[in-house]
Design an enzyme around this catalytic site. Sequence first.
Site, PDB file in Angstrom:
ATOM      1  N   ILE A 133       0.832  -1.203   0.000  1.00  0.00           N
ATOM      2  CA  ILE A 133       0.000   0.000   0.000  1.00  0.00           C
ATOM      3  C   ILE A 133       0.870   1.257   0.000  1.00  0.00           C
ATOM      4  O   ILE A 133       0.816   2.079  -0.908  1.00  0.00           O
ATOM      5  CB  ILE A 133      -0.966   0.030   1.209  1.00  0.00           C
ATOM      6  CG1 ILE A 133      -1.926  -1.157   1.150  1.00  0.00           C
ATOM      7  CG2 ILE A 133      -1.755   1.342   1.230  1.00  0.00           C
ATOM      8  CD1 ILE A 133      -2.858  -1.269   2.348  1.00  0.00           C
ATOM      9  N   CYS A 134       1.698   1.399   1.015  1.00  0.00           N
ATOM     10  CA  CYS A 134       2.427   2.658   1.221  1.00  0.00           C
ATOM     11  C   CYS A 134       3.587   2.870   0.257  1.00  0.00           C
ATOM     12  O   CYS A 134       3.947   4.009  -0.034  1.00  0.00           O
ATOM     13  CB  CYS A 134       2.947   2.718   2.663  1.00  0.00           C
ATOM     14  SG  CYS A 134       1.650   2.500   3.898  1.00  0.00           S
ATOM     15  N   LEU A 135       4.171   1.767  -0.247  1.00  0.00           N
ATOM     16  CA  LEU A 135       5.314   1.885  -1.158  1.00  0.00           C
ATOM     17  C   LEU A 135       4.912   1.807  -2.620  1.00  0.00           C
ATOM     18  O   LEU A 135       5.382   2.595  -3.443  1.00  0.00           O
ATOM     19  CB  LEU A 135       6.348   0.801  -0.844  1.00  0.00           C
ATOM     20  CG  LEU A 135       7.577   0.733  -1.757  1.00  0.00           C
ATOM     21  CD1 LEU A 135       8.356   2.047  -1.708  1.00  0.00           C
ATOM     22  CD2 LEU A 135       8.480  -0.430  -1.355  1.00  0.00           C
TER      23      LEU A 135
END
Length: 208
Positions: free
Chosen positions: A126-128
């Site tokens: 998700i975040c990367l």
Amino acid sequence: MPDPSKNQFAMSNQFTPENSALVLVDYQVGTLQLIRNNSSDQSLRNAVMLAKAAKAYGMPIVLTTSQEDHIQGPLAPALQHISPEAHKNRVQRVGIVNAWADPKFSAAVEATGRKKLIMGGVTTDICLIFPSVSAVQAGFDVQAVIDASGSSYETQEEMSRRRMERAGVVLTTTNTIIAELVQDWSSPQGSQLVKLLVATAPMMQAAD
């Protein structure tokens, strides 16, 4: 005869302290607990190593967090201490999933003046994945540091890695990108960082 143009091409694509910035996404005390495909402690240690390498070379560091007052929590203290200035200037998002979609974040990255980004994020899936792909689409060269990231399940990690590579993100590891930045272990920074790598290696093995 070797083609000199190929050597020039290779050199132009090398990540150096002069052309690169470090971007770390959502290394928060809560999100780190979502890592299950490897050790969350190891992922954080590797992110700290990247921050130390960037600091040794005076490279720009861009930090961002999401909803610190929710379950995600504050930025990991280990990263707060490495670069207090980067922590002070971190981009605090209010819930935007793709950090790149936050104008303040993309503006902070643009403000570094660097077109090559070394990126880590928690979680990978998700975040990367989203900001790394968006950065490539925006014209940046991106290396995603996989062992400084992580996901809840191996399937999530694998699918994210495949999608990033298809989008043009280069996958790498902490030791590899640090060595690419150093190039010469006998340099002052190289001597400092090789000691860091050696000192951390037994810790990594113990964590495994």
